[in-house]
Design a protein around this motif. Structure first.
Motif, mmCIF file in Angstrom:
data_model
loop_
_atom_site.group_PDB
_atom_site.id
_atom_site.type_symbol
_atom_site.label_atom_id
_atom_site.label_comp_id
_atom_site.label_asym_id
_atom_site.label_seq_id
_atom_site.Cartn_x
_atom_site.Cartn_y
_atom_site.Cartn_z
ATOM 1 N N ARG A 1 -13.517 21.242 21.908
ATOM 2 C CA ARG A 1 -12.296 22.048 21.820
ATOM 3 C C ARG A 1 -11.630 21.879 20.455
ATOM 4 N N ARG A 2 -11.645 20.667 19.926
ATOM 5 C CA ARG A 2 -11.060 20.451 18.605
ATOM 6 C C ARG A 2 -11.889 21.171 17.530
ATOM 7 N N ARG A 3 -13.202 21.174 17.690
ATOM 8 C CA ARG A 3 -14.040 21.932 16.751
ATOM 9 C C ARG A 3 -13.686 23.417 16.789
ATOM 10 N N LEU A 4 -13.479 23.945 18.005
ATOM 11 C CA LEU A 4 -13.136 25.357 18.146
ATOM 12 C C LEU A 4 -11.797 25.660 17.491
ATOM 13 N N LEU A 5 -10.796 24.810 17.704
ATOM 14 C CA LEU A 5 -9.494 25.013 17.075
ATOM 15 C C LEU A 5 -9.594 24.909 15.560
ATOM 16 N N ALA A 6 -10.406 23.985 15.069
ATOM 17 C CA ALA A 6 -10.575 23.843 13.622
ATOM 18 C C ALA A 6 -11.135 25.120 13.003
ATOM 19 N N ALA A 7 -12.089 25.739 13.692
ATOM 20 C CA ALA A 7 -12.712 26.961 13.165
ATOM 21 C C ALA A 7 -11.780 28.156 13.268
ATOM 22 N N THR A 8 -11.066 28.294 14.390
ATOM 23 C CA THR A 8 -10.246 29.485 14.602
ATOM 24 C C THR A 8 -8.894 29.403 13.898
ATOM 25 N N TRP A 9 -8.318 28.225 13.779
ATOM 26 C CA TRP A 9 -6.993 28.094 13.179
ATOM 27 C C TRP A 9 -7.039 27.900 11.677
ATOM 28 N N CYS A 10 -7.997 27.143 11.169
ATOM 29 C CA CYS A 10 -8.011 26.823 9.735
ATOM 30 C C CYS A 10 -9.341 27.133 9.051
ATOM 31 N N GLY A 11 -10.306 27.673 9.783
ATOM 32 C CA GLY A 11 -11.587 27.998 9.161
ATOM 33 C C GLY A 11 -12.412 26.788 8.768
ATOM 34 N N VAL A 12 -12.144 25.641 9.384
ATOM 35 C CA VAL A 12 -12.903 24.413 9.108
ATOM 36 C C VAL A 12 -14.013 24.299 10.153
ATOM 37 N N ARG A 13 -15.243 24.355 9.718
ATOM 38 C CA ARG A 13 -16.383 24.309 10.635
ATOM 39 C C ARG A 13 -16.892 22.877 10.756
ATOM 40 N N VAL A 14 -16.955 22.410 11.984
ATOM 41 C CA VAL A 14 -17.429 21.053 12.269
ATOM 42 C C VAL A 14 -18.740 21.178 13.037
ATOM 43 N N PRO A 15 -19.845 20.646 12.526
ATOM 44 C CA PRO A 15 -21.140 20.786 13.216
ATOM 45 C C PRO A 15 -21.145 20.089 14.566
ATOM 46 N N VAL A 16 -22.041 20.547 15.432
ATOM 47 C CA VAL A 16 -22.203 19.974 16.779
ATOM 48 C C VAL A 16 -23.586 19.324 16.833
ATOM 49 N N PRO A 17 -23.676 18.017 16.554
ATOM 50 C CA PRO A 17 -24.983 17.374 16.405
ATOM 51 C C PRO A 17 -25.478 16.640 17.643
ATOM 52 N N TYR A 18 -24.981 16.982 18.848
ATOM 53 C CA TYR A 18 -25.404 16.251 20.033
ATOM 54 C C TYR A 18 -26.882 16.500 20.326
ATOM 55 N N ARG A 19 -27.575 15.435 20.690
ATOM 56 C CA ARG A 19 -28.980 15.573 21.049
ATOM 57 C C ARG A 19 -29.107 16.211 22.435
ATOM 58 N N PRO A 20 -29.979 17.200 22.604
ATOM 59 C CA PRO A 20 -30.133 17.822 23.927
ATOM 60 C C PRO A 20 -30.869 16.896 24.887
ATOM 61 N N PHE A 21 -30.552 17.028 26.171
ATOM 62 C CA PHE A 21 -31.260 16.268 27.193
ATOM 63 C C PHE A 21 -32.642 16.878 27.417
ATOM 64 N N LEU B 1 -16.400 13.479 12.783
ATOM 65 C CA LEU B 1 -17.370 13.998 13.748
ATOM 66 C C LEU B 1 -18.678 14.466 13.114
ATOM 67 N N ALA B 2 -18.625 14.867 11.864
ATOM 68 C CA ALA B 2 -19.841 15.387 11.228
ATOM 69 C C ALA B 2 -20.833 14.262 10.965
ATOM 70 N N PRO B 3 -22.125 14.516 11.146
ATOM 71 C CA PRO B 3 -23.132 13.485 10.872
ATOM 72 C C PRO B 3 -23.232 13.199 9.389
ATOM 73 N N SER B 4 -23.751 12.032 9.073
ATOM 74 C CA SER B 4 -23.961 11.683 7.667
ATOM 75 C C SER B 4 -25.071 12.549 7.087
ATOM 76 N N GLN B 5 -25.190 12.509 5.778
ATOM 77 C CA GLN B 5 -26.201 13.331 5.118
ATOM 78 C C GLN B 5 -27.610 12.955 5.575
ATOM 79 N N GLU B 6 -27.842 11.667 5.757
ATOM 80 C CA GLU B 6 -29.166 11.232 6.216
ATOM 81 C C GLU B 6 -29.440 11.697 7.644
ATOM 82 N N GLU B 7 -28.432 11.562 8.518
ATOM 83 C CA GLU B 7 -28.601 12.007 9.902
ATOM 84 C C GLU B 7 -28.795 13.522 9.966
ATOM 85 N N GLU B 8 -28.045 14.244 9.136
ATOM 86 C CA GLU B 8 -28.184 15.696 9.114
ATOM 87 C C GLU B 8 -29.568 16.105 8.626
ATOM 88 N N LEU B 9 -30.091 15.364 7.650
ATOM 89 C CA LEU B 9 -31.427 15.666 7.147
ATOM 90 C C LEU B 9 -32.485 15.428 8.222
#
Length: 425
Positions: free
Chosen positions: A68-88, A205-213
Protein backbone atom coordinates in the motif's frame (compact mmCIF):
# COMPACT_ATOMS: atom_id res chain seq x y z
CA UNK A 1 1.27 35.47 -13.85
CA UNK A 2 2.61 31.92 -13.92
CA UNK A 3 4.05 32.32 -10.40
CA UNK A 4 0.65 33.54 -9.17
CA UNK A 5 -1.03 30.50 -10.69
CA UNK A 6 1.53 28.23 -9.04
CA UNK A 7 0.82 29.85 -5.65
CA UNK A 8 -2.93 29.43 -6.18
CA UNK A 9 -2.43 25.78 -7.06
CA UNK A 10 -0.38 25.20 -3.92
CA UNK A 11 -2.97 26.95 -1.75
CA UNK A 12 -5.79 24.87 -3.22
CA UNK A 13 -3.75 21.75 -2.56
CA UNK A 14 -3.29 22.50 1.16
CA UNK A 15 -6.24 20.35 2.34
CA UNK A 16 -5.14 17.48 0.11
CA UNK A 17 -1.51 17.59 1.24
CA UNK A 18 -2.51 17.96 4.89
CA UNK A 19 -4.92 15.02 4.59
CA UNK A 20 -2.28 12.85 2.98
CA UNK A 21 0.24 13.76 5.68
CA UNK A 22 -2.23 12.88 8.44
CA UNK A 23 -3.06 9.54 6.80
CA UNK A 24 0.63 8.72 6.44
CA UNK A 25 1.44 9.78 10.01
CA UNK A 26 -1.25 7.45 11.34
CA UNK A 27 -0.09 4.61 9.07
CA UNK A 28 3.55 5.19 10.02
CA UNK A 29 3.04 5.27 13.77
CA UNK A 30 0.08 2.97 14.44
CA UNK A 31 0.36 0.64 11.45
CA UNK A 32 4.13 0.19 11.27
CA UNK A 33 4.60 0.05 15.04
CA UNK A 34 1.87 -2.58 15.49
CA UNK A 35 3.11 -4.75 12.64
CA UNK A 36 6.72 -4.50 13.81
CA UNK A 37 5.83 -5.66 17.33
CA UNK A 38 3.68 -8.51 15.98
CA UNK A 39 6.38 -9.61 13.53
CA UNK A 40 9.16 -9.59 16.13
CA UNK A 41 7.06 -11.55 18.63
CA UNK A 42 5.93 -14.05 16.00
CA UNK A 43 9.46 -14.68 14.70
CA UNK A 44 10.75 -14.99 18.28
CA UNK A 45 8.15 -17.71 18.88
CA UNK A 46 9.23 -19.79 15.86
CA UNK A 47 11.48 -22.06 18.00
CA UNK A 48 8.47 -22.68 20.28
CA UNK A 49 6.34 -23.82 17.33
CA UNK A 50 3.69 -21.11 17.66
CA UNK A 51 5.55 -18.80 15.33
CA UNK A 52 5.53 -21.41 12.57
CA UNK A 53 1.77 -20.93 12.36
CA UNK A 54 1.48 -17.18 12.99
CA UNK A 55 4.51 -15.86 11.10
CA UNK A 56 3.13 -16.26 7.54
CA UNK A 57 -0.02 -14.34 8.47
CA UNK A 58 1.88 -11.53 10.18
CA UNK A 59 4.42 -11.23 7.36
CA UNK A 60 1.62 -11.22 4.79
CA UNK A 61 0.05 -8.28 6.63
CA UNK A 62 3.44 -6.57 6.63
CA UNK A 63 3.80 -7.10 2.89
CA UNK A 64 0.33 -5.70 2.26
CA UNK A 65 1.20 -2.67 4.38
CA UNK A 66 4.39 -2.17 2.35
CA UNK A 67 2.53 -2.67 -0.94
CA UNK A 68 0.00 0.00 0.00
CA UNK A 69 2.86 2.39 0.75
CA UNK A 70 4.40 1.56 -2.64
CA UNK A 71 1.07 2.36 -4.29
CA UNK A 72 0.78 5.70 -2.47
CA UNK A 73 4.37 6.55 -3.37
CA UNK A 74 3.64 6.00 -7.07
CA UNK A 75 0.26 7.74 -7.18
CA UNK A 76 0.97 10.70 -4.88
CA UNK A 77 4.60 11.57 -5.67
CA UNK A 78 5.59 9.46 -8.68
CA UNK A 79 8.17 7.52 -6.65
CA UNK A 80 8.33 3.93 -7.88
CA UNK A 81 9.39 1.31 -5.36
CA UNK A 82 10.15 -2.17 -6.79
CA UNK A 83 8.38 -5.27 -5.47
CA UNK A 84 11.14 -7.89 -5.09
CA UNK A 85 9.27 -10.61 -3.16
CA UNK A 86 10.17 -14.14 -4.19
CA UNK A 87 7.16 -16.09 -5.51
CA UNK A 88 6.06 -19.26 -3.76
CA UNK A 89 6.55 -22.51 -5.70
CA UNK A 90 3.42 -23.92 -7.33
CA UNK A 91 3.65 -27.27 -5.52
CA UNK A 92 3.49 -25.74 -2.03
CA UNK A 93 1.59 -28.04 0.31
CA UNK A 94 -1.39 -27.13 2.49
CA UNK A 95 -2.06 -27.59 6.19
CA UNK A 96 0.52 -27.41 8.95
CA UNK A 97 3.33 -28.65 6.69
CA UNK A 98 2.48 -25.94 4.18
CA UNK A 99 2.58 -23.28 6.91
CA UNK A 100 6.02 -24.46 7.98
CA UNK A 101 7.21 -24.28 4.36
CA UNK A 102 5.76 -20.78 3.96
CA UNK A 103 7.45 -19.65 7.14
CA UNK A 104 10.79 -21.01 5.96
CA UNK A 105 10.47 -19.45 2.49
CA UNK A 106 9.43 -16.05 3.83
CA UNK A 107 12.21 -15.92 6.41
CA UNK A 108 14.75 -16.84 3.72
CA UNK A 109 13.51 -14.03 1.48
CA UNK A 110 15.74 -10.92 1.87
CA UNK A 111 12.70 -8.74 1.15
CA UNK A 112 11.14 -9.87 4.44
CA UNK A 113 14.03 -8.43 6.45
CA UNK A 114 13.97 -5.25 4.38
CA UNK A 115 10.28 -4.89 5.29
CA UNK A 116 11.09 -5.20 8.99
CA UNK A 117 13.92 -2.70 8.68
CA UNK A 118 11.55 -0.32 6.87
CA UNK A 119 8.95 -0.66 9.64
CA UNK A 120 11.50 0.57 12.18
CA UNK A 121 12.46 3.56 10.03
CA UNK A 122 8.86 4.30 9.05
CA UNK A 123 7.59 4.56 12.62
CA UNK A 124 10.44 6.94 13.55
CA UNK A 125 11.98 9.07 10.80
CA UNK A 126 9.08 8.48 8.39
CA UNK A 127 6.57 9.50 11.03
CA UNK A 128 8.48 12.67 11.88
CA UNK A 129 8.64 13.74 8.24
CA UNK A 130 4.91 13.44 7.53
CA UNK A 131 3.97 14.87 10.93
CA UNK A 132 6.12 17.92 10.22
CA UNK A 133 4.47 18.29 6.79
CA UNK A 134 1.01 18.16 8.37
CA UNK A 135 1.92 20.50 11.23
CA UNK A 136 3.25 23.19 8.87
CA UNK A 137 -0.15 23.30 7.18
CA UNK A 138 -2.44 22.85 10.18
CA UNK A 139 -0.68 24.83 12.93
CA UNK A 140 -1.20 28.23 11.17
CA UNK A 141 -4.98 27.79 11.60
CA UNK A 142 -4.53 28.31 15.34
CA UNK A 143 -2.77 31.63 14.71
CA UNK A 144 -5.67 32.84 12.55
CA UNK A 145 -8.15 31.81 15.26
CA UNK A 146 -6.19 33.81 17.85
CA UNK A 147 -6.18 36.84 15.56
CA UNK A 148 -9.97 36.70 15.47
CA UNK A 149 -9.97 37.49 19.16
CA UNK A 150 -10.72 33.97 20.31
CA UNK A 151 -7.55 33.73 22.42
CA UNK A 152 -9.73 34.40 25.48
CA UNK A 153 -11.39 31.03 24.88
CA UNK A 154 -8.09 29.28 25.58
CA UNK A 155 -7.05 31.25 28.68
CA UNK A 156 -7.94 34.37 30.61
CA UNK A 157 -4.35 35.45 31.11
CA UNK A 158 -1.81 34.70 28.38
CA UNK A 159 -1.65 32.09 25.65
CA UNK A 160 1.58 31.16 23.88
CA UNK A 161 1.45 30.63 20.13
CA UNK A 162 4.93 29.51 19.22
CA UNK A 163 7.16 32.19 20.68
CA UNK A 164 4.39 34.85 20.62
CA UNK A 165 2.59 35.51 23.94
CA UNK A 166 -1.04 36.31 23.07
CA UNK A 167 -2.84 38.45 25.60
CA UNK A 168 -4.36 41.21 23.46
CA UNK A 169 -5.69 41.87 19.98
CA UNK A 170 -2.32 43.24 18.87
CA UNK A 171 -0.47 40.11 19.95
CA UNK A 172 -3.26 38.08 18.30
CA UNK A 173 -2.43 39.79 15.02
CA UNK A 174 1.24 38.99 15.64
CA UNK A 175 0.24 35.34 16.07
CA UNK A 176 -1.60 35.54 12.75
CA UNK A 177 1.52 36.98 11.11
CA UNK A 178 3.54 34.08 12.51
CA UNK A 179 0.86 31.71 11.19
CA UNK A 180 1.19 33.23 7.71
CA UNK A 181 4.96 32.71 7.84
CA UNK A 182 4.56 29.10 8.95
CA UNK A 183 1.94 28.53 6.24
CA UNK A 184 4.31 29.96 3.63
CA UNK A 185 7.00 27.55 4.79
CA UNK A 186 4.45 24.73 4.70
CA UNK A 187 3.42 25.57 1.14
CA UNK A 188 7.04 25.33 0.08
CA UNK A 189 8.11 22.37 2.20
CA UNK A 190 5.09 20.06 2.70
CA UNK A 191 5.16 18.34 -0.69
CA UNK A 192 8.97 17.96 -0.70
CA UNK A 193 8.69 16.46 2.80
CA UNK A 194 6.15 13.92 1.50
CA UNK A 195 8.48 13.10 -1.37
CA UNK A 196 11.42 12.66 1.03
CA UNK A 197 9.22 10.32 3.07
CA UNK A 198 8.59 8.16 0.00
CA UNK A 199 12.23 8.32 -1.09
CA UNK A 200 13.13 7.04 2.37
CA UNK A 201 10.60 4.25 1.86
CA UNK A 202 12.26 3.34 -1.44
CA UNK A 203 15.70 3.38 0.14
CA UNK A 204 14.54 0.91 2.79
CA UNK A 205 12.39 -1.39 0.62
CA UNK A 206 14.29 -1.46 -2.66
CA UNK A 207 16.81 -4.30 -3.07
CA UNK A 208 20.51 -3.56 -3.27
CA UNK A 209 22.20 -3.37 -6.63
CA UNK A 210 23.66 -6.85 -6.21
CA UNK A 211 20.30 -8.34 -5.20
CA UNK A 212 18.59 -6.58 -8.09
CA UNK A 213 21.19 -7.95 -10.49
CA UNK A 214 20.66 -11.50 -9.21
CA UNK A 215 16.88 -11.11 -9.46
CA UNK A 216 17.18 -9.72 -12.96
CA UNK A 217 19.39 -12.61 -14.06
CA UNK A 218 16.91 -15.12 -12.62
CA UNK A 219 14.04 -13.36 -14.37
CA UNK A 220 15.86 -13.18 -17.70
CA UNK A 221 16.78 -16.87 -17.42
CA UNK A 222 13.16 -17.76 -16.77
CA UNK A 223 11.82 -15.57 -19.55
CA UNK A 224 14.43 -16.94 -21.96
CA UNK A 225 13.17 -20.48 -21.38
CA UNK A 226 9.60 -19.26 -21.76
CA UNK A 227 10.51 -17.44 -24.99
CA UNK A 228 12.08 -20.62 -26.40
CA UNK A 229 9.01 -22.63 -25.47
CA UNK A 230 6.72 -19.97 -26.94
CA UNK A 231 8.71 -19.87 -30.18
CA UNK A 232 8.58 -23.66 -30.48
CA UNK A 233 4.84 -23.63 -29.82
CA UNK A 234 4.38 -20.90 -32.42
CA UNK A 235 6.32 -22.89 -35.02
CA UNK A 236 4.13 -25.94 -34.33
CA UNK A 237 1.03 -23.78 -34.73
CA UNK A 238 2.26 -22.40 -38.06
CA UNK A 239 3.10 -25.90 -39.26
CA UNK A 240 -0.34 -27.15 -38.23
CA UNK A 241 -2.11 -24.23 -39.89
CA UNK A 242 -0.16 -24.74 -43.11
CA UNK A 243 -0.79 -28.48 -43.09
CA UNK A 244 -4.51 -28.27 -42.34
CA UNK A 245 -5.24 -25.12 -44.32
CA UNK A 246 -3.29 -23.79 -47.25
CA UNK A 247 -1.37 -27.01 -47.93
CA UNK A 248 -4.56 -29.08 -48.08
CA UNK A 249 -6.19 -26.59 -50.46
CA UNK A 250 -3.11 -26.51 -52.71
CA UNK A 251 -3.06 -30.33 -52.86
CA UNK A 252 -6.76 -30.37 -53.76
CA UNK A 253 -6.17 -27.70 -56.40
CA UNK A 254 -3.34 -29.75 -57.91
CA UNK A 255 -5.56 -32.83 -58.08
CA UNK A 256 -8.33 -30.80 -59.73
CA UNK A 257 -5.88 -29.46 -62.30
CA UNK A 258 -4.77 -33.03 -63.05
CA UNK A 259 -8.36 -34.04 -63.68
CA UNK A 260 -8.86 -30.94 -65.85
CA UNK A 261 -5.84 -31.93 -67.92
CA UNK A 262 -7.43 -35.32 -68.55
CA UNK A 263 -10.90 -33.90 -69.33
CA UNK A 264 -9.95 -30.80 -71.32
CA UNK A 265 -10.63 -32.57 -74.65
CA UNK A 266 -13.19 -35.23 -73.63
CA UNK A 267 -15.52 -33.10 -71.46
CA UNK A 268 -14.78 -29.37 -71.73
CA UNK A 269 -17.83 -28.40 -69.63
CA UNK A 270 -16.73 -30.53 -66.71
CA UNK A 271 -13.18 -29.23 -67.12
CA UNK A 272 -14.47 -25.66 -66.80
CA UNK A 273 -16.27 -26.52 -63.56
CA UNK A 274 -13.11 -28.03 -62.15
CA UNK A 275 -11.11 -24.97 -63.21
CA UNK A 276 -13.59 -22.72 -61.38
CA UNK A 277 -13.19 -24.90 -58.26
CA UNK A 278 -9.43 -24.69 -58.57
CA UNK A 279 -9.61 -20.90 -58.85
CA UNK A 280 -11.76 -20.71 -55.69
CA UNK A 281 -9.34 -23.01 -53.86
CA UNK A 282 -6.40 -20.83 -54.87
CA UNK A 283 -8.19 -17.69 -53.62
CA UNK A 284 -9.05 -19.38 -50.30
CA UNK A 285 -5.48 -20.65 -49.93
CA UNK A 286 -4.15 -17.14 -50.61
CA UNK A 287 -6.51 -15.70 -47.97
CA UNK A 288 -5.36 -18.26 -45.42
CA UNK A 289 -1.71 -17.55 -46.19
CA UNK A 290 -2.32 -13.83 -45.75
CA UNK A 291 -4.03 -14.44 -42.40
CA UNK A 292 -1.13 -16.66 -41.37
CA UNK A 293 1.43 -14.02 -42.33
CA UNK A 294 -0.61 -11.38 -40.49
CA UNK A 295 -0.52 -13.58 -37.40
CA UNK A 296 3.28 -13.88 -37.63
CA UNK A 297 4.03 -10.20 -38.29
CA UNK A 298 1.30 -7.90 -39.61
CA UNK A 299 2.40 -5.91 -42.69
CA UNK A 300 0.76 -2.75 -41.29
CA UNK A 301 2.97 -3.05 -38.20
CA UNK A 302 6.13 -3.20 -40.28
CA UNK A 303 5.05 -0.43 -42.66
CA UNK A 304 3.10 2.02 -40.48
CA UNK A 305 4.20 1.34 -36.91
CA UNK A 306 2.51 0.34 -33.68
CA UNK A 307 -0.04 3.16 -33.57
CA UNK A 308 -1.63 2.41 -36.95
CA UNK A 309 -1.41 -1.34 -36.34
CA UNK A 310 -3.40 -0.96 -33.09
CA UNK A 311 -5.92 1.26 -34.89
CA UNK A 312 -6.33 -1.47 -37.53
CA UNK A 313 -6.97 -3.97 -34.72
CA UNK A 314 -9.62 -1.69 -33.21
CA UNK A 315 -11.45 -1.35 -36.54
CA UNK A 316 -12.06 -5.11 -36.61
CA UNK A 317 -13.57 -5.24 -33.10
CA UNK A 318 -17.32 -5.83 -32.65
CA UNK A 319 -17.39 -3.23 -29.83
CA UNK A 320 -16.86 0.53 -29.86
CA UNK A 321 -13.15 1.25 -29.59
CA UNK A 322 -11.10 4.40 -29.05
CA UNK A 323 -7.36 4.47 -29.69
CA UNK A 324 -5.10 7.22 -28.32
CA UNK A 325 -1.49 7.23 -29.52
CA UNK A 326 1.29 9.59 -28.40
CA UNK A 327 4.59 8.31 -29.75
CA UNK A 328 7.47 10.49 -30.85
CA UNK A 329 9.10 7.74 -32.91
CA UNK A 330 9.26 3.99 -33.35
CA UNK A 331 10.56 1.31 -31.02
CA UNK A 332 12.58 -1.72 -32.12
CA UNK A 333 10.70 -4.14 -34.33
CA UNK A 334 10.75 -6.88 -31.69
CA UNK A 335 9.34 -4.53 -29.02
CA UNK A 336 6.63 -3.30 -31.38
CA UNK A 337 5.71 -6.87 -32.24
CA UNK A 338 5.48 -7.87 -28.56
CA UNK A 339 3.35 -4.83 -27.74
CA UNK A 340 1.10 -5.41 -30.76
CA UNK A 341 0.33 -9.03 -29.91
CA UNK A 342 -0.10 -8.14 -26.22
CA UNK A 343 -2.72 -5.56 -27.22
CA UNK A 344 -4.31 -8.05 -29.62
CA UNK A 345 -4.62 -10.66 -26.85
CA UNK A 346 -6.00 -8.04 -24.43
CA UNK A 347 -8.65 -6.97 -26.94
CA UNK A 348 -9.53 -10.61 -27.58
CA UNK A 349 -10.07 -11.03 -23.84
CA UNK A 350 -12.32 -7.97 -23.82
CA UNK A 351 -14.51 -9.38 -26.59
CA UNK A 352 -14.64 -12.94 -25.22
CA UNK A 353 -14.84 -12.50 -21.46
CA UNK A 354 -15.68 -8.96 -20.31
CA UNK A 355 -19.13 -8.32 -21.79
CA UNK A 356 -18.03 -4.74 -22.49
CA UNK A 357 -19.46 -2.53 -25.22
CA UNK A 358 -16.64 0.02 -25.15
CA UNK A 359 -12.87 -0.25 -24.94
CA UNK A 360 -10.09 2.34 -24.94
CA UNK A 361 -6.45 1.76 -25.88
CA UNK A 362 -3.87 4.34 -24.80
CA UNK A 363 -0.37 3.99 -26.29
CA UNK A 364 2.42 6.35 -25.25
CA UNK A 365 6.10 6.51 -24.34
CA UNK A 366 6.66 7.60 -20.73
CA UNK A 367 9.94 7.80 -18.81
CA UNK A 368 11.90 5.46 -21.04
CA UNK A 369 9.15 2.84 -21.38
CA UNK A 370 6.45 2.02 -23.92
CA UNK A 371 3.21 2.05 -21.92
CA UNK A 372 -0.06 0.60 -23.22
CA UNK A 373 -3.33 0.77 -21.24
CA UNK A 374 -6.36 -1.23 -22.37
CA UNK A 375 -9.51 -0.19 -20.47
CA UNK A 376 -13.00 -1.61 -20.90
CA UNK A 377 -16.36 -1.04 -19.18
CA UNK A 378 -17.11 -4.74 -18.73
CA UNK A 379 -18.00 -6.81 -15.71
CA UNK A 380 -14.47 -6.98 -14.27
CA UNK A 381 -13.03 -9.87 -12.30
CA UNK A 382 -10.08 -10.49 -14.63
CA UNK A 383 -6.93 -11.86 -13.02
CA UNK A 384 -3.61 -13.29 -14.12
CA UNK A 385 -3.75 -17.06 -14.34
CA UNK A 386 -7.53 -17.12 -14.55
CA UNK A 387 -7.59 -18.63 -18.02
CA UNK A 388 -8.10 -15.26 -19.71
CA UNK A 389 -4.79 -15.20 -21.57
CA UNK A 390 -3.22 -12.63 -19.25
CA UNK A 391 -0.52 -15.09 -18.19
CA UNK A 392 0.58 -15.37 -21.82
CA UNK A 393 0.76 -11.60 -22.11
CA UNK A 394 2.88 -11.43 -18.96
CA UNK A 395 5.28 -14.04 -20.33
CA UNK A 396 5.52 -12.23 -23.67
CA UNK A 397 6.34 -8.93 -21.95
CA UNK A 398 8.77 -10.63 -19.56
CA UNK A 399 10.98 -11.55 -22.51
CA UNK A 400 11.74 -7.83 -22.87
CA UNK A 401 11.90 -7.16 -19.12
CA UNK A 402 8.41 -5.69 -19.34
CA UNK A 403 5.71 -5.74 -16.68
CA UNK A 404 1.92 -5.90 -16.58
CA UNK A 405 -0.55 -4.66 -13.97
CA UNK A 406 -4.23 -5.61 -13.90
CA UNK A 407 -6.93 -3.62 -12.11
CA UNK A 408 -10.27 -5.38 -12.44
CA UNK A 409 -12.65 -5.03 -9.48
CA UNK A 410 -15.94 -6.90 -9.54
CA UNK A 411 -18.36 -4.91 -11.66
CA UNK A 412 -15.57 -3.27 -13.64
CA UNK A 413 -13.99 -1.39 -15.16
CA UNK A 414 -10.94 -3.44 -16.13
CA UNK A 415 -7.60 -1.77 -16.87
CA UNK A 416 -4.63 -3.74 -18.15
CA UNK A 417 -1.43 -1.66 -18.10
CA UNK A 418 1.66 -2.95 -19.91
CA UNK A 419 5.14 -1.41 -19.90
CA UNK A 420 8.20 -2.38 -21.92
CA UNK A 421 11.49 -0.51 -21.33
CA UNK A 422 12.69 0.87 -24.67
CA UNK A 423 13.85 3.97 -26.50
CA UNK A 424 12.19 5.43 -29.58
CA UNK A 425 14.11 6.10 -32.76
Amino acid sequence: MSQLNAIRTRVRGVPRTAGRSIVLSFASLAGSLTLFVWAVLSIACVPLGIGLITTPYVLNLTRRHALRRRLLAATWCGVRVPVPYRPFPGDLRTGVVGQVERTSLMLKDPATWRDLRWLMVDMTAGYLLVTLAAALLIYPVEGFVLAAGLWRVFTDDRYWYGFVPVDSQATGLAAAALGVAILAIGLLASEPLLRVHFLLTRAMLAPSQEEELVRRIDRLTETRHEAVDTAASELRRIERDLHDGAQARLVAMGMNLGVVEALIEKDPAQAKKLLAMARESSAEALTELRDLVRGIHPPVLAERGLGDAVRALALRLPVEAEVLVELGGRADAAVESAAYFAVSESLTNVVKHSGADRVQVDVRHVRGALRVCVTDNGSGGAKVGGGSGLSGIERRLGTFDGVMAVSSPAGGPTMVTMEIPCELS
